[in-house]
Design a protein around this motif. Structure first.
Motif, mmCIF file in Angstrom:
data_model
loop_
_atom_site.group_PDB
_atom_site.id
_atom_site.type_symbol
_atom_site.label_atom_id
_atom_site.label_comp_id
_atom_site.label_asym_id
_atom_site.label_seq_id
_atom_site.Cartn_x
_atom_site.Cartn_y
_atom_site.Cartn_z
ATOM 1 N N PHE A 340 0.690 -1.416 -0.215
ATOM 2 C CA PHE A 340 0.079 -0.029 0.290
ATOM 3 C C PHE A 340 0.879 1.185 0.253
ATOM 4 O O PHE A 340 0.686 2.170 -0.488
ATOM 5 N N LEU A 341 1.749 1.405 0.875
ATOM 6 C CA LEU A 341 2.500 2.121 0.634
ATOM 7 C C LEU A 341 3.382 2.498 -0.671
ATOM 8 O O LEU A 341 3.481 4.231 -0.995
ATOM 9 N N PHE A 342 3.887 0.959 -0.901
ATOM 10 C CA PHE A 342 4.099 1.323 -2.582
ATOM 11 C C PHE A 342 3.541 1.881 -3.420
ATOM 12 O O PHE A 342 3.899 2.878 -4.438
ATOM 13 N N ILE A 343 2.511 2.135 -3.391
ATOM 14 C CA ILE A 343 0.916 2.434 -4.211
ATOM 15 C C ILE A 343 1.055 3.625 -4.055
ATOM 16 O O ILE A 343 0.966 4.826 -4.456
ATOM 17 N N ALA A 344 0.548 3.936 -2.522
ATOM 18 C CA ALA A 344 0.638 5.731 -2.148
ATOM 19 C C ALA A 344 1.533 6.477 -2.724
ATOM 20 O O ALA A 344 1.624 8.087 -2.850
ATOM 21 N N GLY A 345 2.834 6.191 -2.878
ATOM 22 C CA GLY A 345 4.166 6.889 -3.153
ATOM 23 C C GLY A 345 4.651 7.691 -4.189
ATOM 24 O O GLY A 345 4.897 8.093 -4.520
ATOM 25 N N ASN A 346 3.169 6.846 -5.255
ATOM 26 C CA ASN A 346 3.982 6.831 -6.188
ATOM 27 C C ASN A 346 3.295 6.871 -7.856
ATOM 28 O O ASN A 346 2.975 6.787 -8.510
ATOM 29 N N SER A 347 2.232 8.299 -7.215
ATOM 30 C CA SER A 347 1.355 9.256 -8.152
ATOM 31 C C SER A 347 1.953 10.566 -8.463
ATOM 32 O O SER A 347 0.993 10.277 -9.127
ATOM 33 N N ASP A 348 2.799 10.216 -8.420
ATOM 34 C CA ASP A 348 3.342 11.663 -8.870
ATOM 35 C C ASP A 348 6.078 12.066 -9.335
ATOM 36 O O ASP A 348 6.057 10.913 -8.417
#
Length: 530
Positions: A340-348
């Motif tokens: 989840f943290l890998f997705i959360a940090g990866n939209s920018d």
């Protein structure tokens, strides 16, 4: 996808992650006979429907500050923003029944000679507030801003609008299924427990949490503002809400900008399903960036080495929770939480966000080796909010997502999809296909909105958007032949206008908002060099 920072968190935020954001849709939908007649009556606001008192109300504009500790309200007051509450029915099929309030804010047009009208704002989420957004949006609109009354609103049950609280002990229900059947079974129990809490605390209103009802609220706001038509700026989930509005209330809209747009079929309880490829492409691009900075972050000197580091972190968290932080700021992270943290940090894909994400992964890599770690204040706050600290609006995002479209009930459906996705998408697949809280909540009262009529609007999309995929934006564009698509090539970014710093995108959107004229053909901008 808020203040500029908050809007980024909402539109690009995880809420998206899975569904987050994602998704959207629309339409003039087929619904039950009762809801169809209600929608028609709402659109006409005809006498005898019981809705006249809502459409004919006039907001009591006043201070935005609700008390001495309301810093946001004080800032809005200083910026010249006025606030009010608009009364709406809880159930549009029973307009004489229980009512709720929707909080709105207004930054009035200063160029009254050239005033265009009111523009409503939605920052995505779903569940993102926007009462605080008018000052930021006026700056984004540049010379065009003073020609609009800029209207922020918190959607029903969000923020200041009769807030819903599911009593969750976490800030989000987005998780990975983990690496084993046992971890998946824990997820099944976890999601069922969250659904039970939400039903126990908010069961009486859950049937009325839906995008169609929020669209109806938008039209009441239009009427209360005395506007014949409204313009709109919606990010991420807000693109879905905007499309729904055009289908339910044809003839009531003017200039619509949908940024990070999602097509109808892609919106629902499994919002992230189908975005695995884009998420992993964005993660791979970040890995190449981090590899060039191995001396700083120590994650690997090649793209492949950095990606291997991520795999090792997940594997270590499956053997036993990783301990990060120290003292009261200590967190235990297992293989359902780390991805989840890998997705959360990866939209920018901006350098600042990539650097922040690399610092967080460095912490996780140390924890995977059993080394002591220290968290930045920002990382600690994010972990606390997502994993341990339910906010006053905890659960509202899931409630909105669950309120529009039914989810599969059988856990085996999810497990089969998870297993099929692992080989090609080992990190993102078990997140995007994991069981949803919606699997344990009641089926929505109305059918999802379908796009049945064309609508003129400007759709803004990045080719590498990891949340609402470019494929989904193209699909929506095809369903609305009169729309125009503004594409940003080369960006792995969710939500663009006014947030990403691309002058080409910003100028083209502002030209449309100023003139009301869509470009003659679809247009393309290119990502600016970092």
């Amino acid at each position: 996808m808020l203040t500029t920072t908050a809007r980024r968190a909402s539109a690009a935020g995880l809420a998206l992650a899975a569904a987050l954001t994602t998704t959207p849709a629309l339409a003039t939908a087929t619904s039950t006979a009762a809801s169809t007649s209600t929608a028609t009556a709402t659109a006409k606001s005809s006498a005898g429907t019981g809705l006249d008192r809502y459409y004919n109300q006039r907001p009591g504009w006043g201070s935005c500050a609700k008390g001495p500790d309301d810093a946001m309200g004080r800032d809005l007051d200083k910026a010249g923003v006025q606030c009010a509450d608009v009364l709406v029915p809880l159930d549009y099929a029973d307009p004489r029944g229980r009512t709720i309030t929707v909080a709105i804010s207004r930054l009035k047009a200063t160029d009254t000679r050239h005033r265009i009208g009111s523009i409503l704002l939605n920052n995505g989420g779903p569940g993102g507030p926007a009462v605080q957004s008018p000052p930021d949006v006026r700056k984004m609109m540049k010379k065009t801003g003073p020609r609009y009354d800029i209207i922020g609103f918190d959607p029903r049950f969000v923020g200041r609008s009769t807030p819903l609280d599911c009593g969750w002990p976490v800030g989000t229900d987005i998780r990975s299924a983990g690496l084993s059947r046992a971890s998946f079974e824990r997820q099944v129990a976890f999601k069922k427990g969250l659904a039970d809490k939400c039903r126990a605390t908010s069961g009486s209103v859950l049937p009325h949490v839906s995008t169609r009802n929020t669209a109806r609220d938008m039209d009441v706001i239009r009427g209360a503002l005395g506007e014949r038509k409204i313009s709109y700026l919606g990010y991420s989930y807000g693109s879905y809400l905007g499309t729904v509005y055009t289908q339910m209330f044809p003839g009531k809209y003017d200039r619509f900008v949908l940024d990070g747009a999602i097509a109808p079929a892609d919106y629902g309880p499994r919002l992230l399903k189908g975005s695995e490829r884009e998420n992993e492409q964005a993660l791979s691009a970040w890995a190449a960036w981090a590899a060039k900075r191995h001396a700083t972050y120590g994650l690997g000197s090649t793209r492949a080495a950095v990606l291997d580091t991520l795999d090792r972190i997940v594997a270590a968290s499956a053997r036993g929770p990783l301990t990060v932080g120290k003292g009261a700021g200590t967190f235990q992270l297992d293989d359902t939480q780390v991805p989840f943290l890998f997705i959360a940090g990866n939209s920018d894909d901006t350098p600042e966000t990539r650097a922040s994400f690399a610092e967080q992964v460095s912490v996780l890599a140390k924890a995977a080796k059993g080394q002591p770690t220290e968290l930045s204040p920002e990382f600690a706050a994010a972990l606390k909010s997502a994993l341990t600290g339910g906010s006053p609006n905890s659960g509202v995002q899931a409630a909105i997502i669950c309120g529009d479209k039914p989810a599969p009930r059988d856990p085996e459906t999810y497990w089969k999809d998870i297993q099929r996705s692992r080989a090609e998408h080992p990190i993102m697949g078990p997140v995007a296909n994991n069981i949803s809280t919606c699997a344990f909540l009641d089926t929505p009262r109305e059918q999802p909105t379908q796009v049945r009529r064309d609508a003129k609007m400007l759709i803004v999309a990045a080719t590498g958007d990891p949340r609402t995929t470019y494929r989904s934006s193209l699909d929506l564009h095809k369903q609305l032949p009169s729309s125009k698509l503004l594409t940003l090539k080369g960006a792995n970014r969710h939500a663009l206008y006014g947030l990403y710093g691309n002058d080409c995108v910003d100028n083209k959107v502002n030209t449309y908002l100023a003139t009301g004229k869509l470009p003659k053909k679809d247009e393309t901008c290119v990502k600016q060099a970092d």
